[in-house]
Design a protein around this motif. Structure first.
Motif, short mmCIF file in Angstrom:
data_model
loop_
_atom_site.label_atom_id
_atom_site.label_comp_id
_atom_site.label_asym_id
_atom_site.label_seq_id
_atom_site.Cartn_x
_atom_site.Cartn_y
_atom_site.Cartn_z
N LYS A 106 -3.48 -11.25 -3.22
CA LYS A 106 -4.07 -10.29 -3.67
C LYS A 106 -4.25 -9.15 -2.51
CE LYS A 106 -5.90 -11.40 -7.76
NZ LYS A 106 -5.18 -10.89 -9.05
N ALA A 107 -3.96 -9.51 -1.28
CA ALA A 107 -3.89 -8.43 -0.25
C ALA A 107 -2.85 -8.82 0.85
CB ALA A 107 -5.19 -8.32 0.23
N ARG B 115 -1.12 0.55 -3.30
CA ARG B 115 -1.27 -0.43 -4.39
C ARG B 115 -0.03 -0.73 -5.08
NH1 ARG B 115 -5.60 -1.88 -7.80
NH2 ARG B 115 -6.82 -0.35 -6.80
N GLN B 116 0.17 -1.92 -5.07
CA GLN B 116 1.53 -2.48 -5.56
C GLN B 116 1.38 -2.47 -7.24
OE1 GLN B 116 3.02 -2.21 -2.87
NE2 GLN B 116 4.21 -4.21 -2.83
N GLU B 117 2.61 -2.46 -8.14
CA GLU B 117 2.76 -2.46 -9.31
C GLU B 117 1.86 -3.68 -10.10
OE1 GLU B 117 6.92 -2.29 -10.88
OE2 GLU B 117 6.85 -0.16 -11.13
N GLY C 14 -0.79 -5.00 -8.71
CA GLY C 14 -2.11 -4.88 -8.50
C GLY C 14 -2.57 -5.42 -6.99
N ARG D 177 1.54 3.77 -5.72
CA ARG D 177 0.82 5.13 -4.80
C ARG D 177 0.51 4.69 -3.55
NH1 ARG D 177 -4.32 8.27 -7.81
NH2 ARG D 177 -2.36 8.97 -8.77
N SER E 235 4.91 -9.88 -2.01
CA SER E 235 4.08 -9.70 -3.05
C SER E 235 4.80 -9.45 -4.46
CB SER E 235 3.22 -8.34 -2.83
OG SER E 235 4.26 -7.03 -3.02
N MET F 161 -2.62 -5.20 -3.08
CA MET F 161 -3.02 -4.06 -2.24
C MET F 161 -2.46 -4.46 -0.71
SD MET F 161 -6.70 -2.54 -3.38
CE MET F 161 -6.19 -0.72 -2.98
N PRO G 216 5.29 -0.64 -4.50
CA PRO G 216 4.24 0.51 -4.54
C PRO G 216 4.31 1.26 -5.38
CG PRO G 216 5.10 0.16 -2.19
CD PRO G 216 6.07 -0.50 -2.79
N SER H 101 -1.52 -2.90 3.32
CA SER H 101 -1.76 -2.07 4.31
C SER H 101 -1.00 -2.09 5.58
CB SER H 101 -3.50 -2.08 5.04
OG SER H 101 -3.55 -3.32 5.66
#
Length: 351
Positions: free
Chosen positions: A107-108, A215-217, A219, A158, A152, A221, A156, A223
């Motif tokens: 998820k992250a 934010r990835q396609e 969902g 955005r 992931s 996230m 990305p 950093s």
């Protein structure tokens, strides 16, 4: 430079221009020229039917990266981009932990990049000039963006970023380096603290501290934080899933990936610790594996872990993040390539 190369590689045939090189009827070329030359050099080679190993980043603009992909697509000439970190044991171990389901659904992903050698590596030559790199959220971060995309299994959509030139912009010695000098000539661990650096590039307009959120396609996230004046030099990835967390401590031989998979307070002892093998001096082992993969791809058509499409996505995210960083920290959408080009590279460059 010829004398230096001869000592390293032995005697060879020297050419002064790309046209002379193409006149030798070569089968493949390795492009390790400065970043701002990647696009034109690679497209010329691809147009001539020469298979290309292109050092990252694929280009310094999204348009340039897309031109490289479109040229490879149109000419059906093999293209490989040297994102060697996909072959580092730290990255492959983290990916294996994810694929084995040890931390559930990702998820992250967080990456902290302590670029302790940044003053020597990036602020004493052309790397410090945004006209030749766009910025270090592209030139340097392309590696880690690509790694987080791979971990992931997404890209990305955005990004938003902040950053500044906090240390090296204030230093007065902009004498640069002598012609023919390379980083090994001026690098030293004795160049400390950062404020004592000398011989910086006459132009310094890239940031030495940068932070990115995306934010990835799918969902997830991500950093990323990059600092060029830390005392230590290594990367720390943290991958958080629905059933656990994985994190690397050290990113080469002697380090490990640690996994926590039960609920607790602070717990220094993980549920699983996997030692890292190879890359003791940086990414030398990964470089060998990357070049081996390129040769097998060109000779046998083998499927590769590194992909030109992935390299393009890292550049696109880096450019978008730099736009955000320098444009008031507003979110920026990352454009995609044409579907037929994405499909071509996803099929390992097969029609």
């Amino acid at each position: 430079m010829r004398e230096r190369a001869t000592r390293t590689l032995g005697e060879g045939q020297w050419v002064a221009t790309l046209e002379e090189l193409l006149g030798l009827s070569i089968d493949a070329a390795i492009v390790t020229s400065p970043d701002d030359t990647h696009e034109d050099v690679t497209c010329s080679l691809l147009e001539a039917g020469v298979a290309v190993f292109l050092e990252k980043p694929i280009a310094i603009t999204i348009e340039g990266a897309d031109r490289v992909l479109e040229t490879a697509y149109r000419t059906c000439t093999p293209l490989y981009v040297g994102h060697n970190m996909r072959h580092m044991d730290v990255v492959r171990t983290l990916r294996r932990v994810i694929q084995e389901g040890r931390i559930g659904e990702v998820k992250a992903i967080w990456c902290r990049h302590f670029v302790g050698n940044g003053g020597d590596y990036y602020f004493k030559d052309w790397h410090a000039d945004r006209s030749r790199t766009t910025g270090l959220l592209l030139q340097k971060a392309a590696h880690d963006i690509d790694v987080m995309n791979w971990l992931s299994d997404s890209v990305p959509t955005r990004v938003v970023a902040m950053g500044d030139l906090m240390v090296y912009g204030a230093l007065a010695d902009r004498s640069g380096q002598s012609d023919g000098a390379v980083m090994e000539d001026w690098f030293s661990f004795d160049n400390w603290p950062p404020e004592t650096q000398t011989g910086l590039n006459p132009v310094i307009d890239v940031e030495d501290l940068s932070m990115l959120l995306a934010r990835q396609e799918n969902g997830v996230m991500i950093s990323y934080e990059q600092c060029h004046f830390t005392p230590d030099y290594w990367r720390n990835y943290t991958v958080i899933g629905t059933r656990g967390r994985a994190e690397n401590f050290g990113d080469g031989e002697g380090g490990s990936v640690r996994v926590w998979a039960h609920r607790s307070g602070y717990e220094p002892v993980p549920d699983l610790e996997i030692p890292l093998r190879g890359d003791a001096g940086g990414h030398g082992d990964a470089d060998v594996n990357t070049m081996d993969e390129f040769i097998r791809f060109v000779v046998n058509g083998d499927v590769t872990d590194t992909t030109p499409l992935g390299a393009r996505e890292a550049v696109a995210a880096g450019v978008a993040a730099t736009t955000s960083l320098r444009g008031g920290n507003v979110p920026v959408d990352v454009p995609r390539v044409r579907p037929e080009i994405a499909e071509y590279f996803n099929r390992n460059q097969l029609r």
